[in-house]
Scaffold this motif. Sequence first.
Motif, PDB file in Angstrom:
ATOM      1  N   PHE A 170      -7.458  98.840  60.029  1.00  0.00           N
ATOM      2  CA  PHE A 170      -6.991  97.515  59.608  1.00  0.00           C
ATOM      3  C   PHE A 170      -5.465  97.420  59.682  1.00  0.00           C
ATOM      4  O   PHE A 170      -4.914  96.474  60.251  1.00  0.00           O
ATOM      5  N   GLN A 226     -15.045  97.698  66.552  1.00  0.00           N
ATOM      6  CA  GLN A 226     -15.122  96.446  65.796  1.00  0.00           C
ATOM      7  C   GLN A 226     -16.562  95.963  65.687  1.00  0.00           C
ATOM      8  O   GLN A 226     -16.995  95.510  64.636  1.00  0.00           O
ATOM      9  N   ILE A 230     -18.845  95.652  61.953  1.00  0.00           N
ATOM     10  CA  ILE A 230     -19.288  94.370  61.420  1.00  0.00           C
ATOM     11  C   ILE A 230     -20.780  94.374  61.124  1.00  0.00           C
ATOM     12  O   ILE A 230     -21.321  93.385  60.616  1.00  0.00           O
ATOM     13  N   GLN A 269     -21.502  99.124  56.284  1.00  0.00           N
ATOM     14  CA  GLN A 269     -20.466  98.535  55.439  1.00  0.00           C
ATOM     15  C   GLN A 269     -20.093  99.468  54.288  1.00  0.00           C
ATOM     16  O   GLN A 269     -20.892 100.294  53.846  1.00  0.00           O
ATOM     17  N   LEU A 308     -16.251  96.529  49.128  1.00  0.00           N
ATOM     18  CA  LEU A 308     -14.870  96.066  49.225  1.00  0.00           C
ATOM     19  C   LEU A 308     -14.010  96.628  48.091  1.00  0.00           C
ATOM     20  O   LEU A 308     -12.825  96.911  48.292  1.00  0.00           O
ATOM     21  N   ALA A 319      -9.146  92.017  52.328  1.00  0.00           N
ATOM     22  CA  ALA A 319      -9.820  90.887  52.967  1.00  0.00           C
ATOM     23  C   ALA A 319      -8.933  90.263  54.035  1.00  0.00           C
ATOM     24  O   ALA A 319      -9.401  89.894  55.121  1.00  0.00           O
ATOM     25  N   ALA A 361      -8.892  92.540  57.012  1.00  0.00           N
ATOM     26  CA  ALA A 361     -10.172  92.476  57.721  1.00  0.00           C
ATOM     27  C   ALA A 361     -10.238  91.254  58.630  1.00  0.00           C
ATOM     28  O   ALA A 361     -10.770  91.319  59.745  1.00  0.00           O
ATOM     29  N   HIS A 381     -18.290  92.935  51.031  1.00  0.00           N
ATOM     30  CA  HIS A 381     -17.879  93.901  52.049  1.00  0.00           C
ATOM     31  C   HIS A 381     -17.274  93.124  53.203  1.00  0.00           C
ATOM     32  O   HIS A 381     -17.127  91.888  53.124  1.00  0.00           O
ATOM     33  N   CYS A 382     -16.934  93.803  54.284  1.00  0.00           N
ATOM     34  CA  CYS A 382     -16.215  93.147  55.382  1.00  0.00           C
ATOM     35  C   CYS A 382     -17.072  92.098  56.076  1.00  0.00           C
ATOM     36  O   CYS A 382     -16.551  91.055  56.502  1.00  0.00           O
ATOM     37  N   VAL A 422     -16.904  89.071  53.940  1.00  0.00           N
ATOM     38  CA  VAL A 422     -15.584  88.438  54.080  1.00  0.00           C
ATOM     39  C   VAL A 422     -15.511  87.654  55.381  1.00  0.00           C
ATOM     40  O   VAL A 422     -15.001  86.518  55.429  1.00  0.00           O
ATOM     41  N   PHE A 423     -16.019  88.230  56.459  1.00  0.00           N
ATOM     42  CA  PHE A 423     -16.010  87.556  57.752  1.00  0.00           C
ATOM     43  C   PHE A 423     -16.838  86.272  57.693  1.00  0.00           C
ATOM     44  O   PHE A 423     -16.415  85.227  58.206  1.00  0.00           O
TER      45      PHE A 423
END
Length: 533
Positions: free
Chosen positions: A205, A234, A238, A243, A246, A267, A270, A312-313, A316-317
Amino acid sequence: MVAVFNKELLSWYLITLKLRETVESAVPTSPAGAPLLESPEQPQQGQKKQQQTPSDSLQIVIEGDEENHEDHEETRSPDFDWVISIGEKLKQAGQEDAACSWSKLSIYRVPRYLREGDDRAYVPQIVSLGPYHHGKKRLRQMDQHKWRCLHRVIKRTNQDIKLYLDAVREIEEKARSCYEGPINLSSNEFVEMMVLDGCFVLELFRGVAEGFKKLGYPRNDPVFATRGSMHSIQRDMIMLENQLPLFVLDRLLGLQFNNSDQKGLVAQLALIFFDPLMPTDEPLTKSDRNRLESSLGCATTFDPLTDQGGLHCLDVFRRSLLRTGPKPEPRIWINRRSNANRVADKRRQQLIHCVTELREAGIKLRKRKTDRFWDVKFKKGILRVPRLLIHDGTKSLFLNLIALEQCHIDCGNEITSFVIFMDNLINSPEDVAYLHYCGIIEHWLGSDADVADLFNQLCQEVVFDINDSYLSRLSEDVNHYYNHKWNTWRASLKHNYFSNPWAIVSLFAAVVLLLLTLTQTFYGVYAYYRPSS
């Protein structure tokens, strides 16, 4: 004869004794006053009295072994062992249910019914994060780079590794509860995995946001300088099964900055890292990127995602995609099923007709200028759809977003609604070609047929409630326009006679010829009935 029984037979012996006492109380005695049934403790004539011998395990010595054993086998039910085994299974299930914390579960194993479409889309190919794919042989090659990252973090921050291990051990139980099912790792192994994987993620990151050279990595680094492998990393990071919680990443980043108040910074990092995976060709503007990157030097940062929290990421995405996301406007499509607790019906996932049918009904499709790929509008016969970018990682991205919405009860179904909407629009390569002609779809795949197959396979096993879609009202308006016959006739006339200039000239010539013929006929009839004097 004498026999020694175990605990189980002792219980049956006590039950038999109780039954005999009950029978003796109800059955009349003999004239001599002696009971018809004697207790086993009272030795019969001609038999030797045996004393009980103490033992570490509970044992009972009784007389008449053969007769009592035969009576016990006769009274014992043939299904006794089966019932006992069921009881043990229920007890074990109760213990597991009490040990599980379902309310904290956020990182799920993708259900088997979703994996039937494409298992590869849910399984990492290069790097594993978390316990689900930890230790797999094909993913061990990245472990050496993880240790290299951790060594560089410790050297750069001039900290002791024990500081990281102790910090993660404090939240070990909370981190374990985020994963589904028992984790077959000891406490030390789990903490080591969290620290190793977490620092590796944070280095990636920060490297993308600040530059790997600034972090001390050489230009020819096999992981942090290879652009080809970064895209695959990447895509692996995802995935739902790959995961890390966070709050674990927040804790590790706080240790690196010597500031525990770093909520929201992970975040932001990410979002910068996963920006190339966005399903739109409208990337972050330069001002937005500069604003996010400049915030890295601040002790406390403001993140619009922190007020909602992040699991988690992947979560967040998803939240970044729907940051000003749609609010579902449910509509009751079937009045007879007006009960509040409707079950999603696999047979009713048709939101809208395909592009070819919509065009035949006179509905026009236009590109909507917005970076919100989900923001579809319909007004006065024009369906406006935002531009959508399709690349080789889009399928895995959408499948994992859909899996998250299917598994996590606190998630909406906005991504699922949009994907099913696009699946309804696209039934053939011709539909994709027209959407590409309108500027709605831009793809890097081999052909339009590949794009059509992609959308037709995304939601094959997904159960979806049409009444709980934010696009239900829009779909109802489109279908109402589609079902109006006059719109269909007008579209057919325009398509057949006004599709090109030569058709228009031919139609105009035919109309003029028809008018001249009617005029000639009129004057001929008029001269017959009103001859000139």
